[in-house]
Enzyme design. Structure first.
Site, PDB file in Angstrom:
ATOM      1  N   GLU A 158     -26.983  99.431  59.388  1.00 53.26           N
ATOM      2  CA  GLU A 158     -28.334  99.982  59.331  1.00 53.26           C
ATOM      3  C   GLU A 158     -29.196  99.705  60.560  1.00 53.26           C
ATOM      4  O   GLU A 158     -30.039 100.528  60.923  1.00 53.26           O
ATOM      5  CB  GLU A 158     -29.058  99.429  58.087  1.00 53.26           C
ATOM      6  N   SER A 186     -30.905  65.495   3.344  1.00 52.98           N
ATOM      7  CA  SER A 186     -30.563  64.085   3.598  1.00 52.98           C
ATOM      8  C   SER A 186     -30.440  63.754   5.073  1.00 52.98           C
ATOM      9  O   SER A 186     -30.116  62.608   5.419  1.00 52.98           O
ATOM     10  CB  SER A 186     -29.238  63.749   2.893  1.00 52.98           C
TER      11      SER A 186
END
Length: 658
Positions: free
Chosen positions: A84, A343
């Site tokens: 690019e 419990s």
């Protein structure tokens, strides 16, 4: 005849003109700065090592993640610059050679052959998209100059890498890497890097899920035009890349710990990268385990899980539920849901009782039918075992001994201790703490319950669990300096059906099978599992042992093997001068008022047996090896109750009978 200007005037005029132009450009630059609004990415949640756990989209549903050159492999950056903008590192934002070449090609071909845009100009266009016209090109040139004046080359490159389109609602190369390849961009090979670079040019025409042949051709063309030795890919790597297929479907974006990610994202700034204490590998294993275990449960059941390091209290894995499964209320974080622990809280009650001297692990307790006023608890099995040590009563999760311990310790005192430990009991409006607290008669959360168990493995220190890294602070106050280690040791048992050794664990089931729990700890970690329906309705046959415990054993088996070791919980010494076995009269308490009629049970704790109970100086007949005696008040009045141990130590209280 006009006189010529003074010598040097022309030079000064040029200087003034240049200064005026510079001032004008500076004013325009400040009045019309580049618009960076599109640069705001989505939110990213990271694990303790900086790895991506989860991502949330930017406004508008765009998957846009902050991307810097350091996030990408060097061969991708080299490929991008070569394709690019080869002179990106040297030009001032505009490349005159590239623009001249593009203009010449346009004139000769009668159409746009190449745009001549630098990466800086492309970044300007990505920030402020415009129609592709000459006027737009001129604006891009000005914006590129502005960007170059404000940012470094790497910062400009980061703008491009964050905004480059990748097809559909994907922007940026990190988002593209996750969506098309399902992994971090730092792990991309040459073929994958080439596809992402090619996609940025024509994102919709080259989407590999819609146009795989076009995507492959563009990728291969990019690889082919980059000669080996250009710094981005070798000849062998390029040949291998040609043979690599392109993906034909999008991968899901990172979505681990979605409940926590959603919570942390609330109020976070756009583009925030939030670091957590979680571990990505363990989180993935916990979520996979949860989904696997849910297949064997009721269609309407859900599972939540928390794993933390005991000493730091940092959560390493957190599963709030089956995210995304609507029938299982996946949007709810069930680690924060208030449910009955059954419990599962008993170990904390026993630890408090041991610490206070109400009982010791070897103390014989009665598991026999008994009524506490109007309250008559039963065991889960509906039977009784008789006389048993407190340690075995805890291991077997017997209900009568637990209620008896709470009766002696005090329900209000127990509720206060829970609150101080970071697990305040949630009672019904207007309700007072009472004996059912021993069996889970108040609400708690999975996170709070796991924090209670961490207390047992950390010398009795109470501290909350955390999900965000926090600076080192002073160690929390010791709540149970001696008994925490004792209780943790009692709970070390093999897992039914096999599992790692050296883990202390306990299960719990709430009334009616609404909640199943399993919580455990080893030398380094503490973990908890909850199973139930999100709406709180019962699940027939649900128990913590059957539904939650197998998942707990499985997650402990997945914890890091080193430096894991069997549990050897340290005990913090008791404060100087506080004897663990000092003699105390538990009942009656000083100033007690009793109703006339029926026997009264006098109870003591500590001291060296045999014990002698006296009322107003007269001994009461009883079994001297025991710490209690039955006494029938002869009538109303005030009485003095005293207990003596074998060393002559005395404890006493006055009471009144009406």
């Amino acid at each position: 005849m006009p006189q010529p200007p003074p010598s040097g005037w022309r030079g000064r005029r040029l200087v003034f003109a240049a200064a005026a132009l510079a001032a004008t450009l500076f004013t325009l630059d400040r009045a019309f700065p580049p618009n960076l609004a599109r640069l705001h990415p989505g939110i990213e949640v990271l694990d303790r090592h900086g790895r991506t756990l989860s991502t949330l989209p930017a406004p508008g549903g765009i998957w846009r993640l902050p991307t810097a050159p350091a996030d990408l492999p060097q061969h991708l950056i080299a490929m991008l610059l070569a394709a690019e903008d080869a002179r990106f590192r040297w030009h001032p934002g505009v490349d005159p050679l590239a623009l001249s070449r593009a203009a010449f090609q346009w004139i000769r071909a009668g159409r746009v052959v190449s745009g001549g845009s630098t990466l800086t100009m492309q970044a300007a266009r990505l920030l402020e998209p415009r129609p592709r016209t000459l006027r737009s090109k001129f604006v891009e040139i000005l914006r590129a100059l502005q960007l170059e004046a404000r940012f470094s080359k790497d910062e400009i490159l980061a703008i491009w890498l964050t905004l480059a389109p990748q097809g559909g609602n994907l922007e940026g190369l990190r988002a593209g890497a996750f969506a098309w390849f399902g992994r971090s961009p730092s792990q991309l090979d040459a073929a994958e890097a080439a596809l992402l670079v090619a996609l940025a040019r024509r994102p919709e025409a080259l989407r590999p899920d819609r146009h795989p042949m076009a995507a492959r051709a563009a990728r291969d063309a990019l690889l082919r035009q980059r000669a080996p030795g250009a710094g981005q890919v070798s000849a062998a790597e390029r040949d291998l890349a040609f043979a690599t297929p392109v993906p034909t479907a999008r991968q899901p974006m990172p979505r681990l710990a979605p409940h926590l990610a959603r919570q942390l994202a609330q109020g976070a700034a756009p583009g925030a990268r939030i670091a957590t204490t979680l571990d990505r590998d363990l989180q993935a294993a916990a979520e996979a385990l949860t989904e696997d275990r849910l297949l064997a449960l009721s269609d309407h059941a859900a599972m939540a899980m928390v794993v933390a390091e005991t000493q730091s209290r940092e959560i390493r894995a957190l599963v709030g539920g089956s995210f995304g499964v609507e029938t299982r209320a996946g949007m709810l974080d069930l680690t924060r849901a208030i449910r009955s622990p059954g419990s599962a809280q008993k170990p904390f009650l026993y630890a408090l009782a041991f610490e206070a001297g109400v009982a010791r692990p070897e103390t014989l307790v009665a598991d026999l039918p008994f009524r506490f006023g109007s309250y008559a608890p039963e065991n889960f099995s509906r039977d009784f075992v008789g006389r048993i040590t407190a340690a075995d009563a805890l291991r077997q999760s017997l209900n009568l001994p637990a209620v008896a311990l709470l009766s002696e310790f005090g329900a209000l005192r127990y509720a206060t201790a829970l609150k101080l430990a970071g697990s305040p009991p949630r009672l019904a409006p207007g309700a007072e703490p009472s004996l059912p607290l021993a069996l889970g008669g108040a609400g708690t959360t999975l996170r709070e319950l796991v924090a209670l168990y961490a207390l047992l493995g950390d010398g009795g220190r109470a501290a909350p669990l955390v999900t965000l890294p926090t600076p080192p602070t002073e160690r929390p106050e010791v709540v149970l300096p001696r008994a925490a280690a004792e209780v943790a040791g009692i709970l070390v048992n093999p897992f039914p059906g096999g599992g790692p050794a050296g883990v202390a664990w306990k299960t719990g089931t709430s009334w009616g099978g609404r909640d199943g729990w399993a919580v455990g700890l080893d030398a380094r970690h503490v973990a908890g599992v909850w199973v139930g329906r999100p709406d709180g309705t019962p699940i027939p046959g649900l128990t913590g042992r059957g539904a939650a415990l197998p998942a707990l054993a499985a997650i402990f088996a997945r914890l890091p093997a080193a430096p894991r070791a069997p549990l050897t919980v340290r005990a913090t010494p008791r404060p100087f001068g506080e004897a663990a076995d000092r003699l105390r009269l538990l009942f009656p308490m000083p100033g007690a008022v009793l109703a006339e009629g029926g026997p009264v049970t006098l109870r003591a704790a500590g001291g060296r047996r045999p014990l002698v109970f006296l009322v107003d100086g007269a001994p009461i007949e009883h079994q001297r090896a025991r710490r209690e005696a039955a006494w029938v008040p002869p009538g109303p009045g005030f009485y003095r109750v005293t207990v003596l141990d074998a060393d002559g130590v005395a404890a006493g209280a006055e009471l009144r009978v009406r």
